[in-house]
Design an enzyme around this catalytic site. Structure first.
Site, mmCIF file in Angstrom:
data_model
loop_
_atom_site.group_PDB
_atom_site.id
_atom_site.type_symbol
_atom_site.label_atom_id
_atom_site.label_comp_id
_atom_site.label_asym_id
_atom_site.label_seq_id
_atom_site.Cartn_x
_atom_site.Cartn_y
_atom_site.Cartn_z
ATOM 1 N N GLY A 14 0.837 -1.196 0.000
ATOM 2 C CA GLY A 14 0.000 0.000 0.000
ATOM 3 C C GLY A 14 0.867 1.240 0.000
ATOM 4 O O GLY A 14 2.087 1.168 -0.219
ATOM 5 N N GLU A 57 1.538 3.102 2.512
ATOM 6 C CA GLU A 57 2.325 3.243 3.740
ATOM 7 C C GLU A 57 3.113 2.006 4.103
ATOM 8 O O GLU A 57 4.197 2.101 4.653
ATOM 9 C CB GLU A 57 1.359 3.549 4.895
ATOM 10 C CG GLU A 57 1.372 4.987 5.299
ATOM 11 C CD GLU A 57 1.460 5.132 6.800
ATOM 12 O OE1 GLU A 57 2.554 4.931 7.341
ATOM 13 O OE2 GLU A 57 0.446 5.429 7.406
ATOM 14 N N ASP A 62 -9.503 4.974 11.186
ATOM 15 C CA ASP A 62 -9.562 4.643 9.745
ATOM 16 C C ASP A 62 -10.573 3.519 9.531
ATOM 17 O O ASP A 62 -10.283 2.509 8.894
ATOM 18 C CB ASP A 62 -8.172 4.238 9.259
ATOM 19 C CG ASP A 62 -8.075 4.184 7.733
ATOM 20 O OD1 ASP A 62 -8.971 4.718 7.048
ATOM 21 O OD2 ASP A 62 -7.098 3.595 7.223
HETATM 22 N N1 LIG Z 1 -3.814 -9.733 10.146
HETATM 23 C C1 LIG Z 1 -4.275 -9.822 8.888
HETATM 24 N N2 LIG Z 1 -4.779 -10.962 8.418
HETATM 25 C C2 LIG Z 1 -5.240 -11.069 7.149
HETATM 26 N N3 LIG Z 1 -5.212 -10.059 6.244
HETATM 27 C C3 LIG Z 1 -4.713 -8.887 6.644
HETATM 28 C C4 LIG Z 1 -4.214 -8.688 7.982
HETATM 29 N N4 LIG Z 1 -3.759 -7.421 8.079
HETATM 30 C C5 LIG Z 1 -3.964 -6.862 6.876
HETATM 31 N N5 LIG Z 1 -4.532 -7.729 6.008
HETATM 32 C C6 LIG Z 1 -4.883 -7.470 4.597
HETATM 33 O O1 LIG Z 1 -4.015 -6.480 4.077
HETATM 34 C C7 LIG Z 1 -4.736 -5.288 3.758
HETATM 35 C C8 LIG Z 1 -3.917 -4.052 4.163
HETATM 36 O O2 LIG Z 1 -3.599 -4.087 5.539
HETATM 37 P P1 LIG Z 1 -3.786 -2.808 6.477
HETATM 38 O O3 LIG Z 1 -3.319 -3.169 7.846
HETATM 39 O O4 LIG Z 1 -5.196 -2.333 6.328
HETATM 40 O O5 LIG Z 1 -2.740 -1.776 5.853
HETATM 41 P P2 LIG Z 1 -2.904 -0.393 5.064
HETATM 42 O O6 LIG Z 1 -2.408 0.639 6.040
HETATM 43 O O7 LIG Z 1 -2.014 -0.553 3.868
HETATM 44 O O8 LIG Z 1 -4.368 -0.203 4.711
HETATM 45 C C9 LIG Z 1 -6.058 -5.420 4.505
HETATM 46 O O9 LIG Z 1 -7.106 -4.701 3.883
HETATM 47 C C10 LIG Z 1 -6.298 -6.920 4.474
HETATM 48 O O10 LIG Z 1 -6.845 -7.307 3.230
HETATM 49 MG MG LIG Z 2 -6.127 -0.651 5.625
#
Ligand SMILES: Nc1ncnc2c1ncn2[C@@H]1O[C@H](COP(=O)(O)OP(=O)(O)O)[C@@H](O)[C@H]1O
Ligand SMILES: [Mg+2]
Length: 222
Positions: free
Chosen positions: A19, A21, A133
């Protein structure tokens, strides 16, 4: 040539997502599926400032995950927080995002999922935390054996804060409302179900919903 599995190299770590970030990489830890969430360096920032920012956001996200879990909010297990490397090692939840689950048609279950999410967010606010968020992409629905949706898991605590401020709570409610109304024809009904759950779990619900209404009308006259 047959490859002796004992000598084969370990499976490559696979990039799940990159992503703006952070990047997420799938790995294994003591036989369990984990995700490493690493905040990426930004070339436009001074390197020292960049390192400090990534470290402090990583620390803040780890602390928020632990506080949320202690408040009974379902979040991924946190296996490690490597602050200098800006990397969290998280349980890889087997499932899909709430956005995907609604799109494939949980049908009548959509309202039940949103009500449950409202209860979960209410518990988070009740514990003095805001998510910062809250979109349907930052909620996971666990896969379950019988094909019915499993439990919800709240993720992405990078913008979470410890605050009892009704305005910050109202922002959580409003972001979810916008996410639902932008992607779903039944967004209004889904948000109403969400608020029902929220009211049942957060004693400060009235002040937060008043702020939601104020934020809404500000948006309308923007
Ligand atoms: N612990 C997790 N288990 C499964 N999928 C995850 C997990 N954390 C993140 N994801 C997947 O990765 C994507 C991006 O993670 P996220 O923590 O939302 O980061 P960002 O700040 O890039 O949005 C999520 O929308 C999800 O699809
Ligand atoms: Mg996210």
């Amino acid at each position: 040539v047959a490859v002796n599995p004992l000598h084969a190299s370990p499976p490559a770590r696979t990039l799940v997502r990159r992503g703006a970030e952070a990047e997420l990489v799938a790995d294994k830890l003591i036989g369990r599926a984990v995700l490493q969430k690493r905040r990426l360096p930004k070339a436009y920032r001074h390197p020292d400032l960049d390192a400090r920012l990534r470290a402090s956001r990583t620390r803040a996200e780890a602390n928020a995950l632990v506080a949320a879990r202690a408040a009974g909010v379902p979040v991924p297990l946190l296996y490690d927080a490597d602050v200098p490397q800006a990397t969290l090692t998280l349980e890889a939840v087997d499932g899909q995002t709430l956005r995907e689950a609604l799109d494939v048609g949980a049908g009548a279950d959509g309202s039940a999922l949103l009500r449950t999410l409202g209860e979960i967010l209410g518990r988070l606010h009740q514990a003095g935390l805001v998510h910062g968020d809250l979109t349907t992409g930052n909620v996971l629905v666990r896969a379950s054996a019988d094909g019915k949706p499993g439990g919800l898991v709240l993720i992405d605590f990078g913008l979470a804060e410890s605050t009892p401020d009704p305005e910050a709570r109202g922002v959580d409610l409003h972001l979810l409302e916008e996410a639902l109304e932008a992607t779903r024809a039944d967004g209004h009904a889904l948000h109403a179900a969400f608020l029902d759950g929220y009211r049942s779990a957060c004693t400060g619900h009235a002040a937060a919903i008043t702020r939601l209404e104020a934020i809404r009308s500000r948006g309308r006259y923007r």
